[in-house]
Write a protein that holds these residues in place. Structure first.
Motif, PDB file in Angstrom:
ATOM      1  N   PRO A  37      39.660 -15.528  -9.398  1.00 35.07           N
ATOM      2  CA  PRO A  37      39.913 -15.759  -7.970  1.00 35.07           C
ATOM      3  C   PRO A  37      38.616 -16.076  -7.229  1.00 35.07           C
ATOM      4  O   PRO A  37      37.515 -15.839  -7.717  1.00 35.07           O
ATOM      5  CB  PRO A  37      40.502 -14.420  -7.504  1.00 35.07           C
ATOM      6  CG  PRO A  37      39.933 -13.408  -8.457  1.00 35.07           C
ATOM      7  CD  PRO A  37      39.816 -14.105  -9.774  1.00 35.07           C
ATOM      8  N   GLY A  38      38.781 -16.630  -6.014  1.00 37.51           N
ATOM      9  CA  GLY A  38      37.632 -16.841  -5.137  1.00 37.51           C
ATOM     10  C   GLY A  38      36.729 -17.972  -5.547  1.00 37.51           C
ATOM     11  O   GLY A  38      35.569 -18.038  -5.108  1.00 37.51           O
ATOM     12  N   GLY A  39      37.193 -18.909  -6.379  1.00 38.27           N
ATOM     13  CA  GLY A  39      36.379 -20.045  -6.767  1.00 38.27           C
ATOM     14  C   GLY A  39      35.281 -19.721  -7.752  1.00 38.27           C
ATOM     15  O   GLY A  39      34.390 -20.543  -7.991  1.00 38.27           O
ATOM     16  N   ARG A  40      35.308 -18.519  -8.332  1.00 34.54           N
ATOM     17  CA  ARG A  40      34.286 -18.156  -9.313  1.00 34.54           C
ATOM     18  C   ARG A  40      34.483 -18.955 -10.607  1.00 34.54           C
ATOM     19  O   ARG A  40      35.607 -19.225 -11.019  1.00 34.54           O
ATOM     20  CB  ARG A  40      34.365 -16.667  -9.631  1.00 34.54           C
ATOM     21  CG  ARG A  40      34.070 -15.752  -8.443  1.00 34.54           C
ATOM     22  CD  ARG A  40      34.521 -14.326  -8.731  1.00 34.54           C
ATOM     23  NE  ARG A  40      33.883 -13.808  -9.956  1.00 34.54           N
ATOM     24  CZ  ARG A  40      34.375 -12.797 -10.647  1.00 34.54           C
ATOM     25  NH1 ARG A  40      35.504 -12.211 -10.270  1.00 34.54           N
ATOM     26  NH2 ARG A  40      33.736 -12.363 -11.715  1.00 34.54           N
ATOM     27  N   ALA A  41      33.369 -19.339 -11.217  1.00 32.07           N
ATOM     28  CA  ALA A  41      33.439 -20.119 -12.452  1.00 32.07           C
ATOM     29  C   ALA A  41      34.148 -19.322 -13.542  1.00 32.07           C
ATOM     30  O   ALA A  41      33.800 -18.164 -13.793  1.00 32.07           O
ATOM     31  CB  ALA A  41      32.031 -20.493 -12.909  1.00 32.07           C
ATOM     32  N   PRO A  42      35.128 -19.888 -14.210  1.00 36.18           N
ATOM     33  CA  PRO A  42      35.867 -19.164 -15.253  1.00 36.18           C
ATOM     34  C   PRO A  42      34.991 -18.906 -16.474  1.00 36.18           C
ATOM     35  O   PRO A  42      34.179 -19.747 -16.871  1.00 36.18           O
ATOM     36  CB  PRO A  42      37.016 -20.103 -15.604  1.00 36.18           C
ATOM     37  CG  PRO A  42      37.058 -21.116 -14.513  1.00 36.18           C
ATOM     38  CD  PRO A  42      35.673 -21.233 -13.985  1.00 36.18           C
ATOM     39  N   GLY A  43      35.176 -17.752 -17.075  1.00 40.40           N
ATOM     40  CA  GLY A  43      34.502 -17.477 -18.334  1.00 40.40           C
ATOM     41  C   GLY A  43      35.255 -18.120 -19.481  1.00 40.40           C
ATOM     42  O   GLY A  43      36.470 -18.287 -19.436  1.00 40.40           O
ATOM     43  N   VAL A  44      34.526 -18.509 -20.505  1.00 41.85           N
ATOM     44  CA  VAL A  44      35.126 -19.070 -21.717  1.00 41.85           C
ATOM     45  C   VAL A  44      35.288 -17.929 -22.719  1.00 41.85           C
ATOM     46  O   VAL A  44      34.307 -17.330 -23.159  1.00 41.85           O
ATOM     47  CB  VAL A  44      34.252 -20.192 -22.307  1.00 41.85           C
ATOM     48  CG1 VAL A  44      34.860 -20.709 -23.599  1.00 41.85           C
ATOM     49  CG2 VAL A  44      34.094 -21.313 -21.303  1.00 41.85           C
ATOM     50  N   LEU A  45      36.508 -17.612 -23.060  1.00 38.44           N
ATOM     51  CA  LEU A  45      36.774 -16.485 -23.956  1.00 38.44           C
ATOM     52  C   LEU A  45      36.547 -16.842 -25.421  1.00 38.44           C
ATOM     53  O   LEU A  45      36.083 -16.015 -26.198  1.00 38.44           O
ATOM     54  CB  LEU A  45      38.207 -15.990 -23.767  1.00 38.44           C
ATOM     55  CG  LEU A  45      38.592 -15.563 -22.342  1.00 38.44           C
ATOM     56  CD1 LEU A  45      40.034 -15.085 -22.326  1.00 38.44           C
ATOM     57  CD2 LEU A  45      37.656 -14.495 -21.835  1.00 38.44           C
ATOM     58  N   GLY A  46      36.906 -18.057 -25.788  1.00 36.01           N
ATOM     59  CA  GLY A  46      36.758 -18.428 -27.191  1.00 36.01           C
ATOM     60  C   GLY A  46      37.347 -19.791 -27.473  1.00 36.01           C
ATOM     61  O   GLY A  46      37.721 -20.538 -26.559  1.00 36.01           O
ATOM     62  N   LEU A  47      37.438 -20.114 -28.756  1.00 38.10           N
ATOM     63  CA  LEU A  47      37.956 -21.391 -29.222  1.00 38.10           C
ATOM     64  C   LEU A  47      39.229 -21.170 -30.038  1.00 38.10           C
ATOM     65  O   LEU A  47      39.349 -20.165 -30.733  1.00 38.10           O
ATOM     66  CB  LEU A  47      36.925 -22.098 -30.106  1.00 38.10           C
ATOM     67  CG  LEU A  47      35.528 -22.313 -29.515  1.00 38.10           C
ATOM     68  CD1 LEU A  47      34.610 -22.926 -30.567  1.00 38.10           C
ATOM     69  CD2 LEU A  47      35.584 -23.170 -28.270  1.00 38.10           C
ATOM     70  N   ILE A 128      32.788 -22.175 -17.621  1.00 38.81           N
ATOM     71  CA  ILE A 128      32.992 -23.545 -17.135  1.00 38.81           C
ATOM     72  C   ILE A 128      32.117 -23.733 -15.899  1.00 38.81           C
ATOM     73  O   ILE A 128      32.199 -22.948 -14.945  1.00 38.81           O
ATOM     74  CB  ILE A 128      34.466 -23.790 -16.780  1.00 38.81           C
ATOM     75  CG1 ILE A 128      35.333 -23.727 -18.048  1.00 38.81           C
ATOM     76  CG2 ILE A 128      34.638 -25.137 -16.091  1.00 38.81           C
ATOM     77  CD1 ILE A 128      36.811 -23.909 -17.789  1.00 38.81           C
ATOM     78  N   ASP A 129      31.272 -24.767 -15.921  1.00 36.43           N
ATOM     79  CA  ASP A 129      30.419 -24.981 -14.746  1.00 36.43           C
ATOM     80  C   ASP A 129      30.576 -26.366 -14.136  1.00 36.43           C
ATOM     81  O   ASP A 129      30.217 -26.581 -12.985  1.00 36.43           O
ATOM     82  CB  ASP A 129      28.945 -24.723 -15.102  1.00 36.43           C
ATOM     83  CG  ASP A 129      28.378 -25.780 -16.032  1.00 36.43           C
ATOM     84  OD1 ASP A 129      29.178 -26.434 -16.748  1.00 36.43           O
ATOM     85  OD2 ASP A 129      27.151 -25.957 -16.036  1.00 36.43           O
ATOM     86  N   LYS A 130      31.105 -27.342 -14.866  1.00 37.44           N
ATOM     87  CA  LYS A 130      31.226 -28.704 -14.362  1.00 37.44           C
ATOM     88  C   LYS A 130      32.641 -29.234 -14.557  1.00 37.44           C
ATOM     89  O   LYS A 130      33.338 -28.846 -15.499  1.00 37.44           O
ATOM     90  CB  LYS A 130      30.243 -29.638 -15.078  1.00 37.44           C
ATOM     91  CG  LYS A 130      28.770 -29.266 -14.925  1.00 37.44           C
ATOM     92  CD  LYS A 130      28.262 -29.537 -13.519  1.00 37.44           C
ATOM     93  CE  LYS A 130      26.756 -29.262 -13.429  1.00 37.44           C
ATOM     94  NZ  LYS A 130      26.231 -29.516 -12.070  1.00 37.44           N
ATOM     95  N   VAL A 131      33.028 -30.126 -13.659  1.00 41.05           N
ATOM     96  CA  VAL A 131      34.324 -30.792 -13.763  1.00 41.05           C
ATOM     97  C   VAL A 131      34.097 -32.287 -13.566  1.00 41.05           C
ATOM     98  O   VAL A 131      33.474 -32.698 -12.578  1.00 41.05           O
ATOM     99  CB  VAL A 131      35.324 -30.279 -12.709  1.00 41.05           C
ATOM    100  CG1 VAL A 131      36.696 -30.905 -12.933  1.00 41.05           C
ATOM    101  CG2 VAL A 131      35.426 -28.760 -12.751  1.00 41.05           C
TER     102      VAL A 131
END
Length: 453
Positions: A37-47, A128-131
Motif C-alpha cells: 500500500p501507499g505506493g511503496r515499491a513491491p518486494g520481489v519474493l522469488g522466481l 521492483i523499482d522501474k516500470v
C-alpha cells in the motif's frame, strides 16, 4: 544483464537457472512479487522456475546469488514442492504486463510493457523499482505527438496496479513468450489465472490457439473454448487436428457439440463427426483422419515432398499410406504402407505402388487400447493404419495419441522424481529435494512470503 543490479523481467523469461556447480536445474517462467500500500515499491519474493516435466517450483530471491550473462545462479538445491500462488502474491509476467496504469504527474493513461527489478545495496533482497510504459489516451496534457511514446519511470510515478483490471490485453505477455513451442506456451496458459488465460487465448491467432489447445488438459480446453464466441470457436476447431477436435467436443454436451459442428465448414466437420462415433479408447477414437495418403502411381519424390511438410508430427511423417482413389478418408481400397526409410533407399522416380509393404496388417477401428499398444510394440512402429470391413483406410493411430491414453490424466504436471537425475532441460543435474520435511530456511521463507510487506 552482466554487471548490472537491475534486470527487466521480460529478459528473465526462459533464462536458465544454474546451481553453484554449473548444473542447469530449470528455467525462469515468472517473478513473484507482493504489492504494497501507499505506493511503496513491491518486494520481489522469488522466481517461478520450471524444472523436469514442466513442474513449477518456487525459488526464493534470498537463494539467488547472481543474475548475469543470461543466467540465474542459485545457492544450491531447489525445494521441489509445487509452486502455489498465494492470494497476496502477484505474478509479474502473468498479471502486470499489459496492465493499464496512470502516470501520476500528468494523469495520462499508459500500458505496462515491462517491469525492472533491482537488488537493494548490501542486501540479497530485490524490489521492483522501474516500470517501462507506453503512453496512451488519457490526461488533458497528452498531445498527439506524445501518444504512443515509451518511457521508463519510477514505480511511484504510476498508479493503478492494485485495481482489478478488465480487458487487460495480452500483447506484451505474448511477445515475451512468442518463441515458445506450443506445449510450452500451453504450460504457461495452464498456470495463469482464468482471467489472464482467456485474454491470452483471445489474443492468439486461430492456428496458434489450435496448436496450444491440443497440448492443454481437457478442463483448460473446455474453459477456453467456452469463453470464445461460437464463430471463433468453430474456426479454432477447424484449425485443430480432427482427432483433437473430436476429443475436445466429446467433453461438451451434445447440443453444444452439434451447434459448433454446424458452424464448422462441412469438409472440416465431416471427419470430426465420424471420429465422434467411435469409443474413446479404440483405434477409431484415437486415430487421425489426415495421414499422408498417396495413390499407387505417385513417385518416391512426391512421397518425400509430402513427408517434408513441417506441420506433420514425426510419427505421421514416418510412413505414407497407399490407396486406390479416392485418396481422402474414407479412401478407396487400402493397399499398404511405405516406410520413410524405404523412401530414402529407392530412386525418386520409383512408383510407391511398386514398393508398398502389404504384410503389415491394418487395424479395425474397434481395436482396444491394450491390443493397439501391443501391435505397435510387436512391429516396432510409431503409427498404424486403421481400415474398415470394406478395406477403406479410415485414418492412422500414432504413438503420441496412444501415450496420451496410457499416461495418467495429470502427466503434464507429474513430479520431477519421475525422471531422477535430470535437470529442467533433460540434462544431468543435481539431486533434487522432493519436498518432504521442510528445512528451517524453507520454513522461514514461507513465513516471509506470508508476512512480507
Amino acid at each position: 544483464m552482466a554487471g548490472s543490479s537491475r534486470v527487466f523481467v521480460s529478459h528473465l523469461s526462459g533464462v536458465s537457472v544454474f546451481d553453484p556447480n554449473g548444473d542447469r536445474v530449470g528455467r525462469v517462467r515468472d517473478v513473484v512479487t507482493q504489492l504494497r500500500p501507499g505506493g511503496r515499491a513491491p518486494g520481489v519474493l522469488g522466481l517461478v522456475v520450471e524444472v523436469v516435466s514442466r513442474r513449477r517450483v518456487f525459488l526464493p530471491m534470498t537463494r539467488v546469488t547472481g543474475v548475469e550473462s543470461g543466467q540465474v545462479i542459485t545457492t544450491g538445491v531447489l525445494n521441489m514442492r509445487r509452486f502455489e500462488q498465494r492470494p497476496t502474491e502477484t505474478l509479474v509476467l502473468g498479471e502486470l504486463l499489459d496492465r493499464r496504469v496512470t502516470l501520476v504527474e500528468s494523469g495520462e493513461e499508459a500500458t505496462v510493457l515491462d517491469v525492472g527489478i533491482a537488488q537493494l545495496p548490501a542486501r540479497r533482497d530485490w524490489q521492483i523499482d522501474k516500470v517501462f510504459v507506453r503512453r496512451g489516451r488519457g490526461g488533458r496534457s497528452a498531445t498527439l505527438r506524445r501518444r504512443g511514446e515509451t518511457l521508463t519511470v519510477e514505480w511511484s510515478a504510476v498508479t493503478g496496479f492494485a485495481l482489478e483490471e478488465s480487458g487487460q490485453g495480452a500483447a506484451n505477455l505474448l511477445a515475451t513468450f512468442e518463441q515458445l513451442r506450443a506445449p510450452d506456451l500451453a504450460n504457461v496458459l495452464h498456470h495463469l489465472s482464468p482471467k489472464r488465460r482467456a485474454e491470452v487465448a483471445a489474443a492468439l491467432d486461430d492456428d496458434r490457439l489450435a496448436d496450444v489447445l491440443e497440448e492443454l488438459p481437457e478442463d483448460d480446453q473446455v474453459e477456453i473454448l467456452g469463453k470464445l464466441k461460437d464463430e471463433r470457436a468453430a474456426d479454432v476447431l477447424e484449425a485443430m487436428d480432427p482427432d483433437d477436435a473430436a476429443d475436445l467436443l466429446s467433453e461438451l454436451p451434445e447440443e453444444e457439440q452439434e451447434r459448433l459442428l454446424t458452424l464448422m465448414r462441412p469438409q472440416d466437420a465431416a471427419p470430426v463427426r465420424r471420429l465422434l462415433t467411435y469409443e474413446e479408447d479404440t483405434a477409431g477414437g484415437m486415430m487421425t483422419t489426415e495421414p499422408i495418403i498417396l495413390r499407387p502411381d505417385a513417385t518416391v519424390a512426391e512421397a518425400l515432398a509430402r513427408v517434408r511438410n513441417a506441420d506433420l508430427s514425426a510419427p505421421l511423417a514416418a510412413q505414407v499410406y497407399v490407396v486406390r482413389p479416392p485418396d481422402e478418408t474414407p479412401t478407396g481400397k487400402y493397399l499398404g504402407v511405405v516406410h520413410f526409410q524405404r523412401l530414402l533407399r529407392d530412386p525418386p522416380f520409383t512408383l510407391v505402388g511398386s514398393i508398398v509393404d502389404s504384410d503389415l496388417r491394418p487395424l479395425p477401428p474397434d481395436t482396444r487400447l491394450p491390443a493397439l499398444t501391443s501391435y505397435l510394440a510387436t512391429y516396432n512402429i510409431v503409427a498404424a493404419p486403421v481400415v474398415d470391413d470394406g478395406e477403406h483406410l479410415l485414418g492412422a493411430v500414432t504413438v503420441d495419441d496412444v501415450l496420451d491414453h496410457l499416461l495418467p490424466s495429470d502427466w503434464r504436471e507429474s513430479p520431477a522424481a519421475a525422471l531422477p537425475g535430470l535437470s529442467g532441460d533433460g540434462a544431468p543435474g543435481p539431486a533434487a529435494d522432493t519436498g518432504g520435511a521442510a528445512t528451517t530456511e524453507e520454513l522461514r521463507e514461507d513465513v516471509r512470503r506470508a508476512f512480507d510487506g
